[in-house]
Write a protein that holds these residues in place. Structure first.
Motif, PDB file in Angstrom:
ATOM      1  N   LEU A 120      -2.060   4.137   9.334  1.00  0.00           N
ATOM      2  CA  LEU A 120      -1.361   3.849   8.420  1.00  0.00           C
ATOM      3  C   LEU A 120      -2.369   3.195   7.700  1.00  0.00           C
ATOM      4  O   LEU A 120      -2.542   2.972   6.305  1.00  0.00           O
ATOM      5  CB  LEU A 120      -0.484   2.632   8.778  1.00  0.00           C
ATOM      6  CG  LEU A 120       0.394   1.887   7.848  1.00  0.00           C
ATOM      7  CD1 LEU A 120       1.369   3.608   6.891  1.00  0.00           C
ATOM      8  CD2 LEU A 120       1.270   0.791   8.373  1.00  0.00           C
ATOM      9  N   SER A 124      -2.606   4.069   3.355  1.00  0.00           N
ATOM     10  CA  SER A 124      -2.615   2.691   2.243  1.00  0.00           C
ATOM     11  C   SER A 124      -3.712   2.616   1.946  1.00  0.00           C
ATOM     12  O   SER A 124      -3.794   2.417   0.848  1.00  0.00           O
ATOM     13  CB  SER A 124      -2.030   1.763   3.207  1.00  0.00           C
ATOM     14  OG  SER A 124      -1.995   0.580   1.937  1.00  0.00           O
ATOM     15  N   LEU A 314       3.790   3.482   4.470  1.00  0.00           N
ATOM     16  CA  LEU A 314       4.601   2.896   5.598  1.00  0.00           C
ATOM     17  C   LEU A 314       5.861   3.676   5.744  1.00  0.00           C
ATOM     18  O   LEU A 314       6.106   4.646   6.569  1.00  0.00           O
ATOM     19  CB  LEU A 314       5.038   1.610   5.662  1.00  0.00           C
ATOM     20  CG  LEU A 314       5.882   1.402   6.326  1.00  0.00           C
ATOM     21  CD1 LEU A 314       5.819   1.440   7.891  1.00  0.00           C
ATOM     22  CD2 LEU A 314       6.552  -0.709   6.396  1.00  0.00           C
ATOM     23  N   MET A 317       4.686   7.163   6.270  1.00  0.00           N
ATOM     24  CA  MET A 317       4.717   7.241   7.922  1.00  0.00           C
ATOM     25  C   MET A 317       5.734   7.553   8.502  1.00  0.00           C
ATOM     26  O   MET A 317       5.810   8.564  10.022  1.00  0.00           O
ATOM     27  CB  MET A 317       4.037   5.979   8.092  1.00  0.00           C
ATOM     28  CG  MET A 317       3.346   5.991   9.872  1.00  0.00           C
ATOM     29  SD  MET A 317       1.856   7.332  10.439  1.00  0.00           S
ATOM     30  CE  MET A 317       0.770   5.977   9.695  1.00  0.00           C
TER      31      MET A 317
END
Length: 356
Positions: A120, A124, A314, A317
């Motif tokens: 993650l 990001s 997020l 994901m």
């Protein structure tokens, strides 16, 4: 039937109707890798080889046809999984191959620790990097484009006629056509007409001082609203005007998150929307006084704020992590190819322009 023969049969079935040579080669490579992986895993699990013994031990009776059937089934499942991921998109073979190549290259670049999965934090950070690159490039491009269009006359502003001529030239029309074409655009293809209408609407929003011409800052708001400080300020003012029920010039958490006065996106319940907005409120409320003022809203809305990249990462994901292990493999990314192609992970410019 041996695994090799089985793999060839499956490959022919999956490739039937897909004549693009590049796609064939890519799928053959994937299938070969899948076969090698499956055979290696089968060897490891079916046999036990002690490190300090020359004796070969088998836990299974290889005369049992069920063992071979399981191996064949595993090969088939892996081949179909890889191939279906590659062929899931309904576009042409050439388009599919290009998207696979682009996503594979992007995946490797974003995978900063080169462990063949995207965490993650990596996703990001990559989105934040691509966002910053796009916004910086947009500012630079705005000056060059503005100067190139401001020609007749060169007076420090761009008129709609100047921009319209530039637009047509970018789409392959010569000076003679641009000079003499009908102003109702009769004869132009439908997609060109629709693009002109969209540009005209965006022009009207950006033109604050004169409806027929744009200054350099207004031209930035027209072409790249996500990079324009004036556009972001305008969003702040519109947000406060809409949500500030008590008229104190600030927003409480209830005003900020109330689904009754906010525009709730399709596909999300009012309860879920309010929950997400309250999370955003906590991020935006920098001084933790329970109120959002204009400066806090401005910094929160600014695309450079890393919370935007974290939120998109997020969402990606959550959508693509099929085995729920908290990381993304290349196969999982390719399995959601359309989603990732539209994201800032791959194309920040298009993603921003779809949002604004």
């Amino acid at each position: 039937m041996s695994p090799l023969i089985l793999i060839r049969v499956l490959l022919k079935k999956l490739l039937r109707g897909h004549s693009n040579m590049r796609l064939h080669l890519r799928l053959r490579l994937w299938v070969a890798l899948a076969l090698g992986y499956v055979l290696l895993m089968a060897f490891v699990h079916l046999f036990h080889i002690p490190l300090r013994s020359r004796t070969f031990h088998s836990h299974y009776d290889m005369s049992d046809e069920g063992v071979l059937e399981k191996a064949h089934s595993a090969v088939k499942e892996m081949v179909e999984k890889y191939a279906k991921a590659a062929l899931k998109h309904p576009g042409s073979g050439a388009e599919t191959a290009e998207q696979i190549t682009l996503l594979t290259k992007t995946f490797k670049k974003a995978d900063s620790n080169a462990n063949e999965v995207l965490e993650l934090s990596e996703l990001s950070s990559w989105i934040a990097k691509k966002t910053k690159e796009h916004l910086t490039l947009a500012l630079r491009d705005n000056i060059f484009t503005f100067t190139a269009i401001d020609l007749d006359p060169r007076n420090g502003v761009v008129s709609w006629e100047e921009f319209h001529a530039y637009f047509l030239k970018q789409h392959g029309y010569d000076d003679e056509f641009i000079k003499n074409h009908e102003h109702n655009h009769k004869g132009l293809p439908r997609e060109i007409k629709e693009a002109i209408m969209r540009d005209k609407a965006a022009w009207s929003e950006a033109a604050r001082s004169d409806p027929d011409q744009l200054t350099l800052d207004e031209f930035l708001a027209f072409r790249h609203p996500e990079s324009s400080h004036a556009t972001i300020l305008n969003i702040v003012e519109e947000t406060i005007a809409k949500l500030d029920i008590d008229g104190d010039g600030q927003l409480t958490s209830e005003e900020f998150a109330d689904p009754e006065i906010n525009d709730v996106p399709d596909g999300i319940t009012p309860e879920r929307y309010k929950e997400e907005r309250l999370k955003d409120f906590k991020i935006a409320d920098e001084d933790k006084n329970g109120l959002l003022d204009r400066k806090e809203l401005l910094r929160f809305i600014d695309p450079r704020n890393t919370h935007h990249a974290e939120k998109e990462a997020l969402n990606l994901m959550t959508s693509a992590d099929t085995d729920q292990d908290g990381v993304l493999t290349l196969l999982e990314v390719l399995g959601q190819r359309e989603l990732f192609m539209a994201s800032k992970m791959v194309d920040a410019a298009k993603s921003f322009h779809d949002e604004f």
